[in-house]
Design an enzyme around this catalytic site. Structure first.
Site, PDB file in Angstrom:
ATOM      1  CG  ASP A   1      -8.210  -0.175   6.209  1.00 34.25           C
ATOM      2  OD1 ASP A   1      -7.661   0.829   6.704  1.00 34.25           O
ATOM      3  OD2 ASP A   1      -9.035  -0.863   6.827  1.00 34.25           O
TER       4      ASP A   1
ATOM      5  CG  HIS B   1      -1.148   7.799   5.339  1.00 36.02           C
ATOM      6  ND1 HIS B   1      -2.150   6.865   5.216  1.00 36.02           N
ATOM      7  CD2 HIS B   1      -1.418   8.476   6.489  1.00 36.02           C
ATOM      8  CE1 HIS B   1      -2.987   6.977   6.241  1.00 36.02           C
ATOM      9  NE2 HIS B   1      -2.567   7.943   7.025  1.00 36.02           N
TER      10      HIS B   1
ATOM     11  CG  LEU C   1      -5.539   1.588 -15.608  1.00 31.64           C
ATOM     12  CD1 LEU C   1      -6.223   0.255 -15.352  1.00 31.64           C
ATOM     13  CD2 LEU C   1      -4.377   1.757 -14.649  1.00 31.64           C
TER      14      LEU C   1
END
Ligand code: FPP
Length: 264
Positions: A32, A49, A143
């Site tokens: 955020d 972004h 991962l």
């Protein structure tokens, strides 16, 4: 649900790296603060972004290096469609770019990509890209990067409930036989362990419809830093904080010197 109890070690705060035995297996992140980061610098929100994607790339590398097994990131919520059309279009563009540009590199590093969220109302090309990202990395054993896209926990729970209702109507499942595991297995996150640690950046202290079933016993760390400024040091700080938490999962303290009943 898989849970991984840990006890907090007797360590002084301020250390740079937690002991590997106290690392979370699964970290979930609410990335955020991109918009505020950009606005504070006089830049368009999309620039925040874009820098957020760079911070995500760095996080994947840092988490992998530290031996984290699962990383779930909230990249676009089912409510983000309410943003101005231009910002939505730019966020979709960033996802397209990320999948086309980064998945081959992630795959070369043995990362398995999985996407959670509603698929049936996405533009066709995005649906195809998401499937391709998953199938091309499905055999990787390193991962697991779980990208929450067009994701909302209420929507996920609704879809899971519909799946189970259909099984009951088909006679495949009796209501009286239903367990928590049936619901867990009907969620987009089926087969994944619950997050041990949730990190949210930007100073906001809420879940915003993220993984509400899966976060029931997750440790949460809320950081004031905006997502584009999140780096490996910020990750290490959150990991040290996590290593000091005592996890009890609604039971008794694992430290036998403290026999207080914990009520969650
Ligand atoms: C929240 O910041 C962030 C988002 C809604 C999108 C997060 C997306 C990225 C980090 C990049 C895209 C990811 C991929 C996988 C391509 P905000 O816009 O709500 O910030 P604000 O609260 O400051 O306005």
């Amino acid at each position: 649900m898989t849970s991984h109890p840990t006890t907090a070690p007797a360590m002084a705060h301020g250390e740079a790296q937690p002991s590997p035995s106290h690392l979370p297996i699964h970290i979930a992140v609410i990335m955020d603060g991109n918009g505020r980061w950009a606005t504070a610098r006089g830049l368009p929100r999309i620039e925040g972004h874009r820098r957020g994607v760079e911070a995500l790339r760095n996080l994947v590398r840092a988490a992998d290096t530290r031996g984290i097994r699962y990383l779930t990131v909230y990249s676009f919520s089912s409510e983000n469609w309410r943003r101005p059309a231009e910002e939505v279009s730019e966020l979709l563009g960033l996802l397209r770019f990320f999948i086309r540009q980064d998945v081959a590199d992630l795959s070369a590093r043995n990362v398995c990509v999985r996407i959670i969220g509603r698929r049936d109302d996405l533009p066709d090309d995005i649906g195809a890209l998401l499937r391709e990202a998953e199938t091309s990395t499905a055999q990787n054993t390193g991962l697991t990067l779980i990208i929450a896209f067009n994701y909302g926990a209420r929507d996920e729970l609704l879809r899971a409930t519909q799946t189970l209702a259909a099984r009951i109507i088909a006679g495949d499942l009796a209501i009286s036989d239903m367990t928590e595991q049936h619901l867990t297995d009907a969620l987009d996150t089926a087969g994944l362990p619950d997050p041990d640690l949730l990190i949210r950046t930007s100073g906001e202290v809420r879940l915003s419809n993220f993984l509400m079933w899966q976060l029931a016993y997750t440790e949460m760390v809320f950081l004031p830093v905006a997502w584009p400024d999140f780096d490996a040091d910020a990750l290490d700080g959150a990991l040290v904080e996590f290593s000091h938490r005592q996890r009890r999962f609604g039971g008794l303290s694992l430290d036998t010197s403290i026999q207080t009943k914990v009520t969650a």
